[in-house]
Design a protein around this motif. Sequence first.
Motif, mmCIF file in Angstrom:
data_model
loop_
_atom_site.group_PDB
_atom_site.id
_atom_site.type_symbol
_atom_site.label_atom_id
_atom_site.label_comp_id
_atom_site.label_asym_id
_atom_site.label_seq_id
_atom_site.Cartn_x
_atom_site.Cartn_y
_atom_site.Cartn_z
ATOM 1 N N TRP A 144 -81.937 -88.691 169.453
ATOM 2 C CA TRP A 144 -80.525 -88.343 169.571
ATOM 3 C C TRP A 144 -80.321 -87.470 170.794
ATOM 4 N N TYR A 145 -79.101 -87.429 171.276
ATOM 5 C CA TYR A 145 -78.725 -86.449 172.286
ATOM 6 C C TYR A 145 -77.228 -86.216 172.214
ATOM 7 N N CYS A 146 -76.816 -85.041 172.653
ATOM 8 C CA CYS A 146 -75.404 -84.664 172.646
ATOM 9 C C CYS A 146 -74.876 -84.697 174.073
ATOM 10 N N GLU A 147 -73.793 -85.412 174.246
ATOM 11 C CA GLU A 147 -73.128 -85.503 175.549
ATOM 12 C C GLU A 147 -71.932 -84.560 175.536
ATOM 13 N N THR A 148 -71.803 -83.731 176.542
ATOM 14 C CA THR A 148 -70.653 -82.843 176.654
ATOM 15 C C THR A 148 -69.479 -83.648 177.196
ATOM 16 N N VAL A 149 -68.446 -83.813 176.379
ATOM 17 C CA VAL A 149 -67.250 -84.540 176.792
ATOM 18 C C VAL A 149 -66.302 -83.569 177.482
ATOM 19 N N THR A 150 -66.050 -82.433 176.822
ATOM 20 C CA THR A 150 -65.222 -81.370 177.385
ATOM 21 C C THR A 150 -66.027 -80.080 177.301
ATOM 22 N N PRO A 151 -66.293 -79.424 178.419
ATOM 23 C CA PRO A 151 -67.078 -78.193 178.361
ATOM 24 C C PRO A 151 -66.326 -77.066 177.652
ATOM 25 N N ALA A 152 -67.088 -76.165 177.101
ATOM 26 C CA ALA A 152 -66.507 -75.025 176.398
ATOM 27 C C ALA A 152 -65.768 -74.112 177.377
ATOM 28 N N ASN A 153 -64.666 -73.542 176.889
ATOM 29 C CA ASN A 153 -63.923 -72.534 177.642
ATOM 30 C C ASN A 153 -63.498 -71.480 176.622
ATOM 31 N N MET A 154 -64.410 -70.571 176.325
ATOM 32 C CA MET A 154 -64.157 -69.595 175.267
ATOM 33 C C MET A 154 -63.045 -68.618 175.647
ATOM 34 N N ALA A 155 -62.749 -68.462 176.925
ATOM 35 C CA ALA A 155 -61.632 -67.611 177.333
ATOM 36 C C ALA A 155 -60.314 -68.164 176.801
ATOM 37 N N LEU A 156 -60.258 -69.494 176.652
ATOM 38 C CA LEU A 156 -59.067 -70.136 176.087
ATOM 39 C C LEU A 156 -59.244 -70.472 174.605
ATOM 40 N N GLY A 157 -60.394 -70.109 174.051
ATOM 41 C CA GLY A 157 -60.659 -70.369 172.636
ATOM 42 C C GLY A 157 -61.041 -71.806 172.337
ATOM 43 N N HIS A 158 -61.523 -72.529 173.330
ATOM 44 C CA HIS A 158 -61.913 -73.930 173.138
ATOM 45 C C HIS A 158 -63.431 -74.057 173.187
ATOM 46 N N PRO A 159 -64.082 -74.444 172.054
ATOM 47 C CA PRO A 159 -65.544 -74.538 172.034
ATOM 48 C C PRO A 159 -66.090 -75.788 172.716
ATOM 49 N N GLY A 160 -65.248 -76.719 173.093
ATOM 50 C CA GLY A 160 -65.704 -77.943 173.761
ATOM 51 C C GLY A 160 -65.676 -79.127 172.822
ATOM 52 N N THR A 161 -66.026 -80.274 173.362
ATOM 53 C CA THR A 161 -66.128 -81.508 172.589
ATOM 54 C C THR A 161 -67.455 -82.153 172.943
ATOM 55 N N TYR A 162 -68.184 -82.607 171.912
ATOM 56 C CA TYR A 162 -69.538 -83.116 172.106
ATOM 57 C C TYR A 162 -69.708 -84.419 171.346
#
Length: 82
Positions: A59-77
């Motif tokens: 298995w592997y995880c692809e980062t679709v949307t990188p995390a931006n914790m300053a905006l409170g978004h953990p990302g999409t994987y």
Amino acid sequence: MRTSFARAAAVAALSASLIFAAATAAVAGTWTQAGLYGWPDQCSYYGQAGVTNHQWTQWYCETVTPANMALGHPGTYRLWVQ
């Protein structure tokens, strides 16, 4: 003589590149998307759980949307399995 040798070399190079491209496509085509997660540790957890439960071998995880914790978004994987 020189022309036929050059032609044979070009055909051999083209054949080798087509075989390599077909083999690469076959390997790349075996991965299946198994999930989309909002946290990287969720993706890793479910990927490893599938190996433990004998659902897939890799298995592997692809980062679709990188995390931006300053905006409170953990990302999409995206979880890919084989």
